[in-house]
Scaffold this motif. Structure first.
Motif, PDB file in Angstrom:
ATOM      1  N   THR A  38       2.561   5.230 -16.313  1.00  0.00           N
ATOM      2  CA  THR A  38       2.892   3.922 -15.749  1.00  0.00           C
ATOM      3  C   THR A  38       2.210   2.804 -16.520  1.00  0.00           C
ATOM      4  OG1 THR A  38       3.123   4.946 -13.565  1.00  0.00           O
ATOM      5  CG2 THR A  38       2.915   2.558 -13.649  1.00  0.00           C
ATOM      6  N   PHE A  45       0.691  10.435 -13.989  1.00  0.00           N
ATOM      7  CA  PHE A  45       1.475   9.324 -13.436  1.00  0.00           C
ATOM      8  C   PHE A  45       0.851   7.983 -13.814  1.00  0.00           C
ATOM      9  CE2 PHE A  45       1.717   6.187 -10.001  1.00  0.00           C
ATOM     10  CZ  PHE A  45       3.080   5.938  -9.966  1.00  0.00           C
ATOM     11  N   LEU A  46      -0.462   7.873 -13.650  1.00  0.00           N
ATOM     12  CA  LEU A  46      -1.140   6.622 -13.958  1.00  0.00           C
ATOM     13  C   LEU A  46      -1.039   6.290 -15.443  1.00  0.00           C
ATOM     14  CD1 LEU A  46      -4.329   6.904 -11.705  1.00  0.00           C
ATOM     15  CD2 LEU A  46      -2.348   5.416 -11.366  1.00  0.00           C
ATOM     16  N   ALA A  94      -1.523  13.162 -10.659  1.00  0.00           N
ATOM     17  CA  ALA A  94      -1.897  11.762 -10.453  1.00  0.00           C
ATOM     18  C   ALA A  94      -2.310  11.090 -11.750  1.00  0.00           C
ATOM     19  CB  ALA A  94      -3.016  11.671  -9.426  1.00  0.00           C
ATOM     20  N   SER A 146       7.195  10.707  -3.495  1.00  0.00           N
ATOM     21  CA  SER A 146       6.222  10.063  -4.382  1.00  0.00           C
ATOM     22  C   SER A 146       5.939  10.939  -5.599  1.00  0.00           C
ATOM     23  CB  SER A 146       4.929   9.795  -3.614  1.00  0.00           C
ATOM     24  OG  SER A 146       3.913   9.360  -4.489  1.00  0.00           O
ATOM     25  N   LEU A 147       5.750  10.309  -6.756  1.00  0.00           N
ATOM     26  CA  LEU A 147       5.393  11.043  -7.976  1.00  0.00           C
ATOM     27  C   LEU A 147       3.917  11.388  -8.038  1.00  0.00           C
ATOM     28  CD1 LEU A 147       7.434   9.203 -10.776  1.00  0.00           C
ATOM     29  CD2 LEU A 147       7.990  11.323  -9.587  1.00  0.00           C
ATOM     30  N   VAL A 148       3.137  10.819  -7.158  1.00  0.00           N
ATOM     31  CA  VAL A 148       1.691  11.059  -7.178  1.00  0.00           C
ATOM     32  C   VAL A 148       1.389  12.333  -6.395  1.00  0.00           C
ATOM     33  CG1 VAL A 148      -0.574  10.172  -6.558  1.00  0.00           C
ATOM     34  CG2 VAL A 148       1.200   8.612  -7.389  1.00  0.00           C
ATOM     35  N   VAL A 171       6.557   0.502  -9.997  1.00  0.00           N
ATOM     36  CA  VAL A 171       6.377   1.961  -9.926  1.00  0.00           C
ATOM     37  C   VAL A 171       4.942   2.291  -9.548  1.00  0.00           C
ATOM     38  CG1 VAL A 171       6.324   4.083 -11.286  1.00  0.00           C
ATOM     39  CG2 VAL A 171       8.267   2.523 -11.500  1.00  0.00           C
ATOM     40  N   LEU A 172       4.002   1.553 -10.112  1.00  0.00           N
ATOM     41  CA  LEU A 172       2.597   1.779  -9.796  1.00  0.00           C
ATOM     42  C   LEU A 172       2.333   1.549  -8.308  1.00  0.00           C
ATOM     43  CD1 LEU A 172      -0.193   2.407 -11.091  1.00  0.00           C
ATOM     44  CD2 LEU A 172      -0.513  -0.056 -11.310  1.00  0.00           C
ATOM     45  N   GLN A 223       5.261   4.120  -6.333  1.00  0.00           N
ATOM     46  CA  GLN A 223       5.185   5.541  -6.715  1.00  0.00           C
ATOM     47  C   GLN A 223       6.554   6.225  -6.722  1.00  0.00           C
ATOM     48  OE1 GLN A 223       2.350   7.381  -4.082  1.00  0.00           O
ATOM     49  NE2 GLN A 223       0.932   5.641  -4.229  1.00  0.00           N
ATOM     50  N   ARG A 224       7.623   5.439  -6.644  1.00  0.00           N
ATOM     51  CA  ARG A 224       8.996   5.960  -6.609  1.00  0.00           C
ATOM     52  C   ARG A 224       9.829   5.163  -7.613  1.00  0.00           C
ATOM     53  NH1 ARG A 224       6.592   6.262  -1.783  1.00  0.00           N
ATOM     54  NH2 ARG A 224       7.053   8.029  -0.385  1.00  0.00           N
TER      55      ARG A 224
END
Length: 536
Positions: free
Chosen positions: A149, A145-146, A142, A135-137, A53-54, A57-58
């Motif tokens: 993850t 998300f980080l 952002a 993308s989730l970012v 995922v990192l 991003q999906r």
């Protein structure tokens, strides 16, 4: 953000459990494995999902990629179990690279159509997920998300750190360990065992002490030339299948009748993994002494040399040559053979394309190469270790020939039944191995020096359809030691002799071979019957 990550994780985890049920042999259900094995499965899924995922991003795409990789391992394991009687283990990941470098040896067992279809489906899926899943970012999310993850990755690491040390001790019997632990836990357990397994020491090799005995024979003009042949997939199938012509291996039968020693070997491989048997022969160290390194010992030997059969002969003043009509880099042999004491390694570059029979360099071409080496006299005895290739699979890439059936399966109807097709191809090449045996014996017979020949099979061939029809053989292969000095005999106590002067020149090679066949490969050794003594 949490829900966007959670649903792909949970659904992917459930599907990964379903994929494990596709394994053959099938692991125990999750509720029968114990919490440690289940903890490793969950921890591995969280760790790998978080990393993907990192990177991607999906989350749905990451789950699909991870499940696809798992399915590749499952299919690889099932194919390996079907052909080699052994499931996928951690050591096998490096073979994916070998499959790219040597596709003929691997891809046909999966099915070329399946490989093309899977590759095409993967390409379409990658494009589709990148197109439909965004993308989730984003600039606003952002950091969230980080954080999310890395939390998933951290949970996986923590769970693995607690679960892996609590796994039950593996048996180094891959089928049993897969069934007890499941796929993910067994892969982790074998990987950790590989790292922790001690490297055998020189003192563990019987050739460590025998080298000193061998040194005492330097300059002995009566030392014989010695040829040891590891014949690819060689075994006697006639007791196993009564349909095979009884005269198929008449040179082999004659050699066993006149052999100094002969018997059967409990080789540590089935259908492939030649280097397991090869390593035991050359180092004299039984597979069990390698621990988890036994499944590919040449990776260790490429960095850590050990006393060997070749180095013992070299200590006695022999010129030592290895002949293998394939790429020298395969299984790191280009690094291993010099480490083991071979002066020269002749690989496929020492042969011509016209030397091929079927898919590989013929056994008779290898016999001719041995003959030329024996003719190249430099006043030293010669030790040749030949690793043949003609009988190597995949056998189904070669069509059986009706004209050859009279010498192999004389009573078989044409067209052949499915279970006989690969068998017919194998038997033809086995007959060529028998001709090689006769050729090498003849070459040794006409040489100025006496000659000693060792012959053995590395494993039984890959014939799943025939085995399913006739029931599998016991997996053992024959060995024999033959000398040009007919009736010379060998002292029954030569293996126990402690002083070099007690050994006749011909007995040096026999004693070294005894260490290989009697110790490293746990043979059922049959001693030649002593000649009757005349009554006074």
């Amino acid at each position: 953000m949490i829900s966007a990550l959670m649903w792909p994780l949970l659904i992917g985890l459930l599907i990964s459990g379903v994929f494990e049920a596709l394994l053959n042999p099938r692991p125990r259900p999750f509720w029968q494995r114990g919490w440690a094995a289940n903890g490793v499965h969950l921890g591995t899924w969280l760790l790998l999902s978080g990393v993907l995922v990192l990177l991607l991003q999906r989350p749905w795409f990451a789950a699909m990629v991870l499940l696809s990789l798992q399915l590749v391992v499952v299919q690889s394991s099932n194919t390996k179990s079907h052909t080699l009687n052994e499931p996928f283990i951690c050591h096998d990941f490096e073979y994916f690279w070998d499959a790219i470098l040597h596709p003929r040896l691997y891809v046909p067992f999966f099915g070329i159509g399946l490989a093309i279809a899977a590759s095409s489906a993967a390409t379409v899926a990658i494009g589709a997920f990148f197109y439909w899943e965004t993308s989730l970012v984003t600039s606003e999310g952002a950091s969230l998300f980080l954080i999310s993850t890395f939390e998933i990755i951290a949970m996986g690491v923590v769970l693995l750190s607690f679960s892996i040390p609590k796994l039950p001790t593996i048996t180094l019997q891959p089928i049993q360990d897969l069934q007890r632990l499941g796929l993910f836990a067994s892969l982790w357990a074998y990987g950790i065992a590989l790292v922790r397994s001690p490297i055998p020491t020189p003192e563990q090799s019987p050739f460590h002490e025998l080298t000193e005995i061998a040194k005492a024979h330097q300059g002995d003009e009566t030392l014989p030339n010695v040829v040891l042949v590891q014949s690819e997939s060689f075994f006697d199938p006639r007791p196993w299948c009564k349909d095979i012509d009884t005269n198929l291996l008449h040179h082999y039968d004659n050699t066993r009748t006149n052999a100094i020693l002969q018997g059967t070997l409990n080789v540590p491989a089935w259908g492939a993994n030649t280097v397991r048997t090869e390593c035991a022969v050359l180092t004299g160290i039984a597979p069990a002494q390698w621990g988890a390194r036994q499944f590919n010992p040449y990776r260790t030997l490429s960095r850590h040399p050990l006393p060997s059969l070749a180095s013992a002969f070299k200590a006695a003043g022999y010129r030592t040559v290895c002949v293998h009509p394939y790429l020298a880099s395969f299984y790191f042999r280009h690094k291993v053979m010099p480490q083991l004491g071979f002066d020269h390694f002749i690989d496929i570059n020492g042969f011509e394309s016209s030397d091929k029979t079927g898919q590989y360099i013929s056994d008779l071409a290898v016999a001719r190469k041995i003959g030329r080496l024996l003719e190249d006299d430099d006043n030293r005895p010669l030790f040749v270790f030949a690793i043949t290739m003609e009988n190597h699979g995949p056998l189904h890439l070669e069509a059986p020939s009706q004209s050859r059936l009279a010498a192999t399966l004389p009573n078989a109807a044409w067209p052949l039944a499915d279970h006989l097709c690969d068998l017919a191809v194998y038997l033809h090449h086995l007959g060529e191995s028998d001709k090689m045996l006769a050729s090498v014996k003849e070459t040794l017979d006409i040489a100025d020096r006496p000659g000693l020949l060792g012959w053995y099979g590395d494993h039984v061939p890959i014939l799943p359809a025939a085995y399913a029809h006739f029931t599998p053989p016991d997996g053992r292969t024959p060995y024999m030691i033959w000398s040009t000095q007919a009736g010379a005999g060998v002292s029954e106590h030569s293996a126990e002799a402690s002083a070099a002067h007690e050994l006749a020149a011909n007995e040096l090679g026999v004693q070294l071979f005894k260490q290989v066949f009697g110790h490293a490969l746990n043979s059922d050794m049959i001693k030649a019957e002593p000649e009757p003594q005349e009554q006074e």
